[in-house]
Scaffold this motif. Sequence first.
Motif, PDB file in Angstrom:
ATOM      1  N   ARG A   5       0.831  -1.181   0.000  1.00 43.12           N
ATOM      2  CA  ARG A   5       0.000   0.000   0.000  1.00 43.12           C
ATOM      3  C   ARG A   5       0.867   1.232   0.000  1.00 43.12           C
ATOM      4  O   ARG A   5       1.913   1.277   0.634  1.00 43.12           O
ATOM      5  N   ARG A   6       0.407   2.252  -0.685  1.00 41.37           N
ATOM      6  CA  ARG A   6       1.128   3.525  -0.680  1.00 41.37           C
ATOM      7  C   ARG A   6       0.641   4.439   0.438  1.00 41.37           C
ATOM      8  O   ARG A   6       1.306   5.360   0.826  1.00 41.37           O
ATOM      9  N   VAL A   7      -0.546   4.189   0.911  1.00 38.80           N
ATOM     10  CA  VAL A   7      -1.101   5.044   1.956  1.00 38.80           C
ATOM     11  C   VAL A   7      -0.449   4.685   3.272  1.00 38.80           C
ATOM     12  O   VAL A   7      -0.255   3.513   3.592  1.00 38.80           O
TER      13      VAL A   7
ATOM     14  N   TYR B 257      -8.350   7.331  -0.918  1.00 32.83           N
ATOM     15  CA  TYR B 257      -8.113   5.888  -1.000  1.00 32.83           C
ATOM     16  C   TYR B 257      -9.427   5.121  -0.824  1.00 32.83           C
ATOM     17  O   TYR B 257      -9.741   4.211  -1.602  1.00 32.83           O
TER      18      TYR B 257
ATOM     19  N   ASN C 227      -2.020   6.909  -8.014  1.00 34.94           N
ATOM     20  CA  ASN C 227      -1.407   7.478  -6.817  1.00 34.94           C
ATOM     21  C   ASN C 227      -1.612   6.567  -5.607  1.00 34.94           C
ATOM     22  O   ASN C 227      -0.919   6.712  -4.592  1.00 34.94           O
ATOM     23  N   TYR C 228      -2.557   5.623  -5.728  1.00 35.40           N
ATOM     24  CA  TYR C 228      -2.914   4.767  -4.598  1.00 35.40           C
ATOM     25  C   TYR C 228      -2.759   3.282  -4.898  1.00 35.40           C
ATOM     26  O   TYR C 228      -2.552   2.485  -3.977  1.00 35.40           O
TER      27      TYR C 228
ATOM     28  N   LYS D 140      -5.854  12.027   1.860  1.00 35.58           N
ATOM     29  CA  LYS D 140      -5.313  10.833   1.226  1.00 35.58           C
ATOM     30  C   LYS D 140      -6.132   9.599   1.601  1.00 35.58           C
ATOM     31  O   LYS D 140      -6.446   8.772   0.744  1.00 35.58           O
TER      32      LYS D 140
END
Length: 210
Positions: A5-7, A28, A65-66, A24
Amino acid sequence: MAGTRRVAEPAAPTQAVGRRERHKRAMYERLYTASIELFTEQGYEETSIEDITERADVARGTFFNYFDKKEEVIAAWGARRRDTLRAELGAIAGGGLDTLTCLENCMRALAKINKLEWRTTQVMLAAWVRCGHPIFEQPYATSLFAEIVTAGKQAGEIAEHVDPTLVGNILRDVYLGTLYRYVGRGKQPTTLANELVTTLRLVVNGIREQ
Protein backbone atom coordinates in the motif's frame (compact mmCIF):
# COMPACT_ATOMS: atom_id res chain seq x y z
CA MET A 1 -4.10 -12.01 0.67
CA ALA A 2 -1.82 -9.02 1.09
CA GLY A 3 -0.55 -6.17 -1.03
CA THR A 4 1.79 -3.19 -0.92
CA ARG A 5 0.00 0.00 0.00
CA ARG A 6 1.13 3.53 -0.68
CA VAL A 7 -1.10 5.04 1.96
CA ALA A 8 0.59 5.44 5.31
CA GLU A 9 -0.42 3.26 8.23
CA PRO A 10 -3.09 4.81 10.47
CA ALA A 11 -1.57 7.13 13.03
CA ALA A 12 -1.47 6.18 16.68
CA PRO A 13 -4.45 7.45 18.68
CA THR A 14 -2.27 10.03 20.43
CA GLN A 15 -1.16 11.61 17.14
CA ALA A 16 -3.13 14.28 15.35
CA VAL A 17 -3.96 13.45 11.72
CA GLY A 18 -3.32 16.35 9.39
CA ARG A 19 -5.64 17.58 6.67
CA ARG A 20 -3.44 16.20 3.90
CA GLU A 21 -3.38 12.73 5.44
CA ARG A 22 -7.17 12.79 5.97
CA HIS A 23 -7.58 13.71 2.32
CA LYS A 24 -5.31 10.83 1.23
CA ARG A 25 -7.24 8.34 3.32
CA ALA A 26 -10.57 9.62 2.09
CA MET A 27 -9.44 9.40 -1.53
CA TYR A 28 -8.11 5.89 -1.00
CA GLU A 29 -11.47 4.82 0.45
CA ARG A 30 -13.29 6.48 -2.41
CA LEU A 31 -11.30 4.59 -5.03
CA TYR A 32 -11.43 1.32 -3.11
CA THR A 33 -15.20 1.53 -2.62
CA ALA A 34 -15.80 2.43 -6.27
CA SER A 35 -13.65 -0.53 -7.34
CA ILE A 36 -15.42 -3.09 -5.14
CA GLU A 37 -18.87 -1.81 -6.12
CA LEU A 38 -18.07 -2.08 -9.82
CA PHE A 39 -16.39 -5.49 -9.52
CA THR A 40 -19.49 -6.76 -7.72
CA GLU A 41 -21.91 -5.20 -10.20
CA GLN A 42 -20.24 -6.03 -13.51
CA GLY A 43 -17.26 -8.30 -12.84
CA TYR A 44 -13.56 -7.80 -12.26
CA GLU A 45 -12.34 -8.33 -15.82
CA GLU A 46 -15.16 -6.19 -17.19
CA THR A 47 -14.24 -3.22 -15.01
CA SER A 48 -11.61 -0.81 -16.31
CA ILE A 49 -9.54 1.80 -14.49
CA GLU A 50 -11.61 4.40 -16.33
CA ASP A 51 -14.81 2.88 -14.94
CA ILE A 52 -13.41 3.10 -11.42
CA THR A 53 -12.22 6.69 -11.66
CA GLU A 54 -15.46 7.76 -13.30
CA ARG A 55 -17.45 6.19 -10.45
CA ALA A 56 -15.13 7.86 -7.93
CA ASP A 57 -15.37 11.14 -9.91
CA VAL A 58 -11.61 11.65 -10.12
CA ALA A 59 -9.04 11.89 -12.91
CA ARG A 60 -7.74 8.58 -14.28
CA GLY A 61 -4.22 9.27 -13.04
CA THR A 62 -5.43 9.59 -9.47
CA PHE A 63 -5.96 5.83 -9.32
CA PHE A 64 -2.24 5.23 -9.75
CA ASN A 65 -1.41 7.48 -6.82
CA TYR A 66 -2.91 4.77 -4.60
CA PHE A 67 -2.72 1.50 -6.57
CA ASP A 68 0.00 0.44 -9.01
CA LYS A 69 -2.50 -1.73 -10.89
CA LYS A 70 -6.08 -2.93 -10.69
CA GLU A 71 -5.26 -6.25 -9.06
CA GLU A 72 -3.86 -4.45 -6.01
CA VAL A 73 -7.49 -3.80 -5.07
CA ILE A 74 -7.86 -7.58 -4.69
CA ALA A 75 -4.97 -7.59 -2.21
CA ALA A 76 -6.56 -4.72 -0.29
CA TRP A 77 -9.88 -6.59 -0.18
CA GLY A 78 -8.12 -9.67 1.18
CA ALA A 79 -6.33 -7.63 3.83
CA ARG A 80 -9.63 -6.19 5.03
CA ARG A 81 -11.14 -9.64 5.25
CA ARG A 82 -8.25 -10.69 7.46
CA ASP A 83 -8.89 -7.72 9.73
CA THR A 84 -12.59 -8.59 9.83
CA LEU A 85 -11.80 -12.19 10.74
CA ARG A 86 -9.47 -11.14 13.55
CA ALA A 87 -12.13 -8.78 14.91
CA GLU A 88 -14.79 -11.47 14.65
CA LEU A 89 -12.67 -13.99 16.51
CA GLY A 90 -11.78 -11.41 19.14
CA ALA A 91 -15.46 -10.74 19.74
CA ILE A 92 -16.27 -14.41 20.37
CA ALA A 93 -13.06 -15.36 22.19
CA GLY A 94 -13.22 -16.43 25.77
CA GLY A 95 -11.01 -18.05 28.34
CA GLY A 96 -10.90 -21.82 28.66
CA LEU A 97 -11.92 -22.65 25.10
CA ASP A 98 -10.53 -25.96 23.86
CA THR A 99 -8.74 -26.35 20.55
CA LEU A 100 -11.70 -27.79 18.65
CA THR A 101 -14.00 -24.99 19.80
CA CYS A 102 -11.45 -22.36 18.77
CA LEU A 103 -11.06 -23.92 15.34
CA GLU A 104 -14.82 -24.25 14.94
CA ASN A 105 -15.21 -20.57 15.85
CA CYS A 106 -12.67 -19.74 13.17
CA MET A 107 -14.48 -21.75 10.50
CA ARG A 108 -17.85 -20.27 11.45
CA ALA A 109 -16.40 -16.76 11.35
CA LEU A 110 -15.01 -17.41 7.86
CA ALA A 111 -18.38 -18.72 6.70
CA LYS A 112 -20.14 -15.68 8.17
CA ILE A 113 -17.82 -13.23 6.41
CA ASN A 114 -18.41 -14.94 3.06
CA LYS A 115 -22.16 -15.09 3.57
CA LEU A 116 -22.40 -11.38 4.38
CA GLU A 117 -20.79 -10.37 1.08
CA TRP A 118 -21.49 -13.42 -1.04
CA ARG A 119 -21.77 -11.76 -4.47
CA THR A 120 -18.56 -9.82 -3.87
CA THR A 121 -16.86 -12.99 -2.63
CA GLN A 122 -17.80 -14.84 -5.82
CA VAL A 123 -16.31 -12.14 -8.03
CA MET A 124 -13.22 -11.41 -5.96
CA LEU A 125 -12.29 -15.03 -5.27
CA ALA A 126 -12.39 -15.81 -9.00
CA ALA A 127 -10.26 -12.72 -9.71
CA TRP A 128 -7.87 -13.65 -6.89
CA VAL A 129 -7.27 -17.05 -8.51
CA ARG A 130 -6.90 -15.68 -12.05
CA CYS A 131 -4.29 -13.17 -10.88
CA GLY A 132 -2.23 -15.94 -9.27
CA HIS A 133 -2.54 -14.72 -5.69
CA PRO A 134 -3.04 -18.19 -4.12
CA ILE A 135 0.38 -19.21 -5.48
CA PHE A 136 2.43 -16.17 -4.50
CA GLU A 137 0.83 -14.78 -1.35
CA GLN A 138 1.60 -15.73 2.21
CA PRO A 139 -1.12 -18.20 3.30
CA TYR A 140 -2.68 -16.16 6.09
CA ALA A 141 -5.29 -18.75 7.08
CA THR A 142 -2.53 -21.32 7.56
CA SER A 143 -0.81 -19.24 10.24
CA LEU A 144 -4.11 -18.53 11.99
CA PHE A 145 -5.03 -22.22 12.20
CA ALA A 146 -1.45 -23.11 13.17
CA GLU A 147 -1.54 -20.66 16.09
CA ILE A 148 -4.59 -22.41 17.49
CA VAL A 149 -3.08 -25.88 17.04
CA THR A 150 0.17 -24.74 18.69
CA ALA A 151 -1.80 -23.52 21.72
CA GLY A 152 -3.58 -26.88 21.77
CA LYS A 153 -0.25 -28.70 21.85
CA GLN A 154 0.91 -26.55 24.73
CA ALA A 155 -2.29 -27.37 26.59
CA GLY A 156 -1.78 -31.10 25.99
CA GLU A 157 -4.86 -31.43 23.78
CA ILE A 158 -2.98 -32.11 20.56
CA ALA A 159 -0.48 -34.95 20.07
CA GLU A 160 3.14 -33.89 20.48
CA HIS A 161 4.23 -35.22 17.07
CA VAL A 162 1.73 -33.02 15.21
CA ASP A 163 3.17 -30.22 13.04
CA PRO A 164 0.90 -27.15 13.51
CA THR A 165 1.89 -25.63 10.16
CA LEU A 166 1.02 -28.84 8.32
CA VAL A 167 -2.35 -28.93 10.05
CA GLY A 168 -2.80 -25.25 9.24
CA ASN A 169 -2.18 -25.99 5.57
CA ILE A 170 -4.69 -28.86 5.63
CA LEU A 171 -7.37 -26.71 7.26
CA ARG A 172 -6.69 -23.83 4.86
CA ASP A 173 -7.12 -26.25 1.97
CA VAL A 174 -10.37 -27.51 3.52
CA TYR A 175 -11.66 -23.95 3.82
CA LEU A 176 -10.65 -22.73 0.36
CA GLY A 177 -11.56 -25.99 -1.39
CA THR A 178 -15.05 -25.90 0.13
CA LEU A 179 -15.44 -22.22 -0.71
CA TYR A 180 -14.34 -22.80 -4.31
CA ARG A 181 -16.99 -25.49 -4.71
CA TYR A 182 -19.71 -23.14 -3.51
CA VAL A 183 -18.52 -20.39 -5.84
CA GLY A 184 -18.19 -22.80 -8.77
CA ARG A 185 -21.73 -24.06 -8.34
CA GLY A 186 -23.09 -20.56 -7.83
CA LYS A 187 -24.54 -21.97 -4.64
CA GLN A 188 -25.68 -19.80 -1.75
CA PRO A 189 -23.46 -20.44 1.30
CA THR A 190 -26.32 -21.34 3.64
CA THR A 191 -24.69 -24.67 4.57
CA LEU A 192 -21.06 -23.51 4.29
CA ALA A 193 -20.48 -23.27 8.05
CA ASN A 194 -21.89 -26.75 8.70
CA GLU A 195 -19.76 -28.31 5.97
CA LEU A 196 -16.61 -26.58 7.19
CA VAL A 197 -17.18 -27.59 10.82
CA THR A 198 -18.01 -31.20 9.92
CA THR A 199 -14.82 -31.57 7.87
CA LEU A 200 -12.81 -29.81 10.58
CA ARG A 201 -13.95 -32.36 13.17
CA LEU A 202 -12.75 -35.21 10.97
CA VAL A 203 -9.30 -33.62 10.82
CA VAL A 204 -9.10 -32.75 14.52
CA ASN A 205 -10.09 -36.27 15.55
CA GLY A 206 -6.91 -37.46 13.85
CA ILE A 207 -4.55 -35.09 15.66
CA ARG A 208 -5.94 -35.13 19.19
CA GLU A 209 -3.91 -36.58 22.00
CA GLN A 210 -5.40 -39.98 22.82
